[in-house]
Design a protein around this motif. Structure first.
Motif, mmCIF file in Angstrom:
data_model
loop_
_atom_site.group_PDB
_atom_site.id
_atom_site.type_symbol
_atom_site.label_atom_id
_atom_site.label_comp_id
_atom_site.label_asym_id
_atom_site.label_seq_id
_atom_site.Cartn_x
_atom_site.Cartn_y
_atom_site.Cartn_z
ATOM 1 N N TRP A 45 0.833 -1.144 0.000
ATOM 2 C CA TRP A 45 0.000 0.000 0.000
ATOM 3 C C TRP A 45 0.876 1.202 0.000
ATOM 4 N N TRP A 46 1.528 1.417 -1.128
ATOM 5 C CA TRP A 46 2.435 2.574 -1.262
ATOM 6 C C TRP A 46 2.557 2.931 -2.737
ATOM 7 N N TRP A 47 3.183 4.087 -2.977
ATOM 8 C CA TRP A 47 3.273 4.628 -4.332
ATOM 9 C C TRP A 47 4.723 4.678 -4.792
ATOM 10 N N ALA B 57 9.639 7.099 -3.807
ATOM 11 C CA ALA B 57 8.377 6.557 -3.307
ATOM 12 C C ALA B 57 7.661 7.573 -2.437
ATOM 13 N N ASN B 58 6.368 7.619 -2.592
ATOM 14 C CA ASN B 58 5.448 8.306 -1.673
ATOM 15 C C ASN B 58 5.603 9.816 -1.597
ATOM 16 N N GLU B 59 6.602 10.392 -2.256
ATOM 17 C CA GLU B 59 6.729 11.845 -2.282
ATOM 18 C C GLU B 59 7.013 12.266 -3.716
ATOM 19 N N ILE C 39 10.897 -5.231 -4.356
ATOM 20 C CA ILE C 39 9.531 -5.411 -3.839
ATOM 21 C C ILE C 39 9.048 -4.182 -3.085
ATOM 22 N N GLY C 40 9.945 -3.575 -2.312
ATOM 23 C CA GLY C 40 9.549 -2.426 -1.498
ATOM 24 C C GLY C 40 10.069 -1.123 -2.081
ATOM 25 N N PRO C 41 9.784 -0.009 -1.399
ATOM 26 C CA PRO C 41 10.214 1.304 -1.878
ATOM 27 C C PRO C 41 11.734 1.405 -2.002
ATOM 28 N N ASN C 42 12.185 2.168 -2.980
ATOM 29 C CA ASN C 42 13.604 2.468 -3.165
ATOM 30 C C ASN C 42 14.065 3.340 -1.996
ATOM 31 N N LEU C 43 15.145 2.907 -1.322
ATOM 32 C CA LEU C 43 15.586 3.606 -0.107
ATOM 33 C C LEU C 43 16.856 4.440 -0.328
ATOM 34 N N THR C 44 17.254 4.635 -1.602
ATOM 35 C CA THR C 44 18.524 5.325 -1.857
ATOM 36 C C THR C 44 18.624 6.663 -1.127
ATOM 37 N N SER D 229 15.992 11.665 2.950
ATOM 38 C CA SER D 229 15.535 12.981 2.504
ATOM 39 C C SER D 229 14.015 13.038 2.432
ATOM 40 N N ARG D 230 13.356 11.918 2.736
ATOM 41 C CA ARG D 230 11.883 11.955 2.711
ATOM 42 C C ARG D 230 11.365 12.435 4.069
ATOM 43 N N LEU D 231 10.188 13.002 4.056
ATOM 44 C CA LEU D 231 9.629 13.567 5.283
ATOM 45 C C LEU D 231 8.690 12.602 5.987
ATOM 46 N N GLY E 173 6.170 4.928 5.249
ATOM 47 C CA GLY E 173 4.973 4.092 5.248
ATOM 48 C C GLY E 173 3.841 4.668 4.424
ATOM 49 N N ALA E 174 4.163 5.280 3.270
ATOM 50 C CA ALA E 174 3.174 5.923 2.406
ATOM 51 C C ALA E 174 2.456 7.049 3.145
ATOM 52 N N GLY E 175 3.269 7.980 3.632
ATOM 53 C CA GLY E 175 2.718 9.185 4.244
ATOM 54 C C GLY E 175 2.078 8.988 5.591
ATOM 55 N N MET F 47 2.482 -1.470 12.899
ATOM 56 C CA MET F 47 2.421 -0.054 12.526
ATOM 57 C C MET F 47 1.480 0.168 11.343
ATOM 58 N N LYS F 48 1.383 -0.821 10.450
ATOM 59 C CA LYS F 48 0.556 -0.666 9.251
ATOM 60 C C LYS F 48 -0.108 -1.998 8.938
ATOM 61 N N PRO F 49 -1.377 -2.137 9.254
ATOM 62 C CA PRO F 49 -2.047 -3.435 9.117
ATOM 63 C C PRO F 49 -1.897 -4.025 7.720
ATOM 64 N N SER G 292 0.700 -4.948 6.105
ATOM 65 C CA SER G 292 1.881 -4.589 5.313
ATOM 66 C C SER G 292 2.603 -5.806 4.734
ATOM 67 N N ILE G 293 3.102 -5.640 3.501
ATOM 68 C CA ILE G 293 3.866 -6.699 2.847
ATOM 69 C C ILE G 293 5.215 -6.857 3.550
ATOM 70 N N MET G 294 5.726 -5.738 4.118
ATOM 71 C CA MET G 294 7.001 -5.826 4.843
ATOM 72 C C MET G 294 6.770 -6.556 6.155
ATOM 73 N N THR H 202 7.239 -8.284 9.971
ATOM 74 C CA THR H 202 7.691 -7.860 11.294
ATOM 75 C C THR H 202 9.093 -8.423 11.509
ATOM 76 N N LEU H 203 10.056 -7.561 11.875
ATOM 77 C CA LEU H 203 11.454 -8.015 11.903
ATOM 78 C C LEU H 203 12.111 -7.916 13.278
ATOM 79 N N GLY H 204 11.422 -7.339 14.268
ATOM 80 C CA GLY H 204 12.026 -7.175 15.588
ATOM 81 C C GLY H 204 11.978 -8.472 16.394
HETATM 82 C C1 HEC Z 1 9.469 -8.918 2.155
HETATM 83 C C2 HEC Z 1 9.986 -7.672 1.684
HETATM 84 C C3 HEC Z 1 10.576 -6.666 2.669
HETATM 85 C C4 HEC Z 1 11.590 -6.857 3.582
HETATM 86 C C5 HEC Z 1 12.312 -8.139 3.923
HETATM 87 C C6 HEC Z 1 11.835 -5.565 4.167
HETATM 88 N N1 HEC Z 1 10.999 -4.636 3.616
HETATM 89 FE FE1 HEC Z 1 10.947 -2.653 4.079
HETATM 90 N N2 HEC Z 1 9.289 -2.444 2.941
HETATM 91 C C7 HEC Z 1 8.720 -3.418 2.166
HETATM 92 C C8 HEC Z 1 7.482 -2.919 1.615
HETATM 93 C C9 HEC Z 1 6.521 -3.675 0.705
HETATM 94 C C10 HEC Z 1 7.336 -1.600 2.101
HETATM 95 C C11 HEC Z 1 6.166 -0.651 1.847
HETATM 96 C C12 HEC Z 1 5.183 -0.865 2.968
HETATM 97 C C13 HEC Z 1 4.008 0.073 2.946
HETATM 98 O O1 HEC Z 1 4.202 1.298 3.019
HETATM 99 O O2 HEC Z 1 2.885 -0.426 2.880
HETATM 100 C C14 HEC Z 1 8.508 -1.332 2.913
HETATM 101 C C15 HEC Z 1 8.759 -0.102 3.530
HETATM 102 C C16 HEC Z 1 9.937 0.209 4.169
HETATM 103 C C17 HEC Z 1 10.317 1.531 4.614
HETATM 104 C C18 HEC Z 1 9.491 2.794 4.445
HETATM 105 C C19 HEC Z 1 9.887 3.456 3.151
HETATM 106 C C20 HEC Z 1 9.023 4.631 2.782
HETATM 107 O O3 HEC Z 1 9.530 5.494 2.082
HETATM 108 O O4 HEC Z 1 7.866 4.665 3.163
HETATM 109 C C21 HEC Z 1 11.535 1.408 5.206
HETATM 110 C C22 HEC Z 1 12.349 2.529 5.812
HETATM 111 C C23 HEC Z 1 11.911 0.016 5.145
HETATM 112 N N3 HEC Z 1 10.924 -0.678 4.502
HETATM 113 C C24 HEC Z 1 13.085 -0.494 5.652
HETATM 114 C C25 HEC Z 1 13.367 -1.861 5.741
HETATM 115 C C26 HEC Z 1 14.476 -2.416 6.471
HETATM 116 C C27 HEC Z 1 15.512 -1.612 7.204
HETATM 117 C C28 HEC Z 1 14.389 -3.770 6.334
HETATM 118 C C29 HEC Z 1 15.286 -4.836 6.944
HETATM 119 C C30 HEC Z 1 15.530 -4.762 8.351
HETATM 120 C C31 HEC Z 1 13.230 -4.050 5.496
HETATM 121 N N4 HEC Z 1 12.629 -2.865 5.158
HETATM 122 C C32 HEC Z 1 12.816 -5.312 5.108
HETATM 123 C C33 HEC Z 1 9.200 -4.686 1.959
HETATM 124 C C34 HEC Z 1 10.198 -5.267 2.721
#
Ligand code: HEC
Ligand SMILES: [Cu+2]
Length: 426
Positions: free
Chosen positions: A137-139, A151-153, A349-354, A358-360, A363-365, A384-386, A388-390, A392-394
């Motif tokens: 759920w992001w752009w 992404a998202n901005e 799969i997820g947003p480009n984090l380069t 610099s984003r404000l 999680g899509a705003g 944090m975001k029901p 979510s494809i990302m 839980t990693l903690g």
């Molecule tokens: C299975 C794929 C996946 C893995 C593994 C993953 N992410 Fe993500 N991540 C995503 C997706 C999909 C989103 C967008 C979620 C949304 O906004 O709904 C996201 C969003 C984010 C965002 C927010 C970016 C934005 O501009 O909104 C950050 C920061 C982030 N991830 C960091 C991490 C970090 C750090 C790790 C490893 C510890 C990680 N991610 C592991 C898929 C993943």
């Protein structure tokens, strides 16, 4: 008589007041998502269609009500009157009241259909191209003419026509910045187009959102659009094009391995200037250039307001970006996220984090991009975001989708280090 009529008079007064409030809702910054604005030719056109519709609807309403009242009065029951003649059907009348609405609908349909075709026709040749890709759920925003993916901005230069190419990576979404233009759907296996020119817009931020129900976090699929000067836009794209601002590695030349990032350097000695100097960026970013919308100039209506969900907390020492880069580069993150300049991080799969630093928002705003929200986001995204494809990693966190507790996850300190790394990616 007065006693029985007073409540009704009060009701009328209340209704009038409510109507006045509703009408006053149509303008100004107090209503940041209003469509009654004229910042692009698109929303001028929408407004003029709205006015046409309002005119015809008001006209029909008045005529029908007057006719109704007249009939009620003219044919009211009178003392000693014989029962009126019963009639059934009147062909001429029926043809007339079918034709009149049909003609009115044509008056409404012609400008509407014309506007739809015009705004998704080919844009002017020198238009700015922006690919909008909807994800649950992001752009994702891509600027193919500039080689920028973010992404998202969304950044838009004032005065230049922007041509949106609307696609989706999964289900149907809908793109809308109420005060600039849209909404138009992002349809699976199909590309839609939309163009407009922010020609009378200020340098400011606008709210955008998804407007086609797309699953659990549909309501959390937002974005911000920034209208900036053409010079700021050029600076922003030049900066976005450069590799990561921290610990970037020169791309491998054929036959030679990529150089290793300078992870052994202590974070404190790595100032932004030395980093910029050591990256292989073709466009060095000077301190004076515009690299993103300043946080202190976010209009209040664009500030994220979602509270942190209950039951999630974070406790660690301030992180170290160099250590964070190492932990990040050996964690699951790299399979889903792209950081240009970090050859380990090539995920799509997820947003480009380069330049995530610099984003404000994240999680899509949804949340402000600060240490605390970023840490909680990484620790338990799905809390944090029901949905979510990302994942839980903690370590020790409960993943509500997998319905298990994460046993081999990241500790709070490791997350703090990753946060320091991501925040350094300005
Ligand atoms: C299975 C794929 C996946 C893995 C593994 C993953 N992410 Fe993500 N991540 C995503 C997706 C999909 C989103 C967008 C979620 C949304 O906004 O709904 C996201 C969003 C984010 C965002 C927010 C970016 C934005 O501009 O909104 C950050 C920061 C982030 N991830 C960091 C991490 C970090 C750090 C790790 C490893 C510890 C990680 N991610 C592991 C898929 C993943
Ligand atoms: Cu959506």
């Amino acid at each position: 008589m007065t006693a029985t009529h007073r409540p009704r008079r009060r009701l009328h007064a209340a209704l009038t007041a409510a109507l006045a409030f509703a009408i006053s809702a149509c303008s100004g910054d107090k209503y940041p998502n209003t469509i009654f604005e004229r910042h692009t030719e698109f929303n001028r056109e929408v407004l003029s269609i709205f006015n046409t519709m309002f005119f015809w609807s008001a006209l029909v309403f008045v005529l029908v009500e007057v006719a109704l009242l007249w009939v009620l009065w003219r044919y009211r029951r009178r003392e000693g009157q014989p029962e009126p003649k019963h009639v059934h059907g009147h062909t001429t009348l029926e043809i007339v009241w079918t034709l009149i609405p049909a003609v009115i609908l044509i008056f409404l349909a012609v400008p509407t259909v014309r506007a739809i075709f015009r705004t998704q026709a080919k844009a002017v040749p020198n238009a700015l191209q922006v690919q909008v890709i909807g994800h649950q759920w992001w752009w994702e925003f891509r600027y193919p003419q500039y080689g920028v993916i973010t992404a998202n901005e969304l950044y838009l230069p004032i005065g230049r026509t922007v041509n949106f190419e609307l696609k989706t990576a999964d289900v149907i979404h809908s793109f809308w910045i109420p005060r600039l233009g849209g909404k138009r759907d992002l349809v699976s296996n199909h590309t839609n187009y939309l163009w407009f020119t922010p020609d009378s817009a200020d340098e400011t931020a606008w709210n955008g959102s998804c407007n086609e129900y797309c699953g659990a976090s549909h309501a959390n699929m937002r974005f911000r659009a920034f209208t900036v000067t053409p010079a700021q836009f050029e600076e922003w794209t030049a900066h976005q094009k450069t590799p990561a601002a921290f610990g970037a590695v020169a791309p491998a030349t054929p036959g030679q391995p990529a150089t290793q990032p300078a992870t052994t350097q202590s974070a404190t000695t790595q100032t932004a200037t030395t980093q910029t100097a050591t990256t292989q960026s073709t466009t060095p970013v000077t301190a004076a250039s515009f690299t993103g919308w300043p946080a202190d100039r976010m209009p209040a209506y664009t500030e994220p307001t979602k509270p942190i969900p209950a039951g999630i907390s974070f406790n660690a020492q301030p992180g170290d970006p160099a250590r964070g880069q190492q932990i990040y580069s050996r964690s699951a993150c790299i399979g889903c996220h792209m950081i240009s300049g970090n050859p380990m991080s090539m995920g799509q799969i997820g947003p480009n984090l380069t330049h995530v630093g610099s984003r404000l928002t994240i999680g899509a705003g949804l949340y402000p991009n600060d240490d605390q929200h970023l840490a909680l986001w990484i620790k338990n995204t799905r809390a944090m975001k029901p949905g979510s494809i990302m994942p839980t990693l903690g370590k020790g966190e409960y993943d509500p989708i997998l319905a298990t507790t994460v046993t081999s996850g990241l500790t709070d300190q490791e997350i703090a280090d990753i946060v320091a790394y991501l925040r350094a990616l300005k």
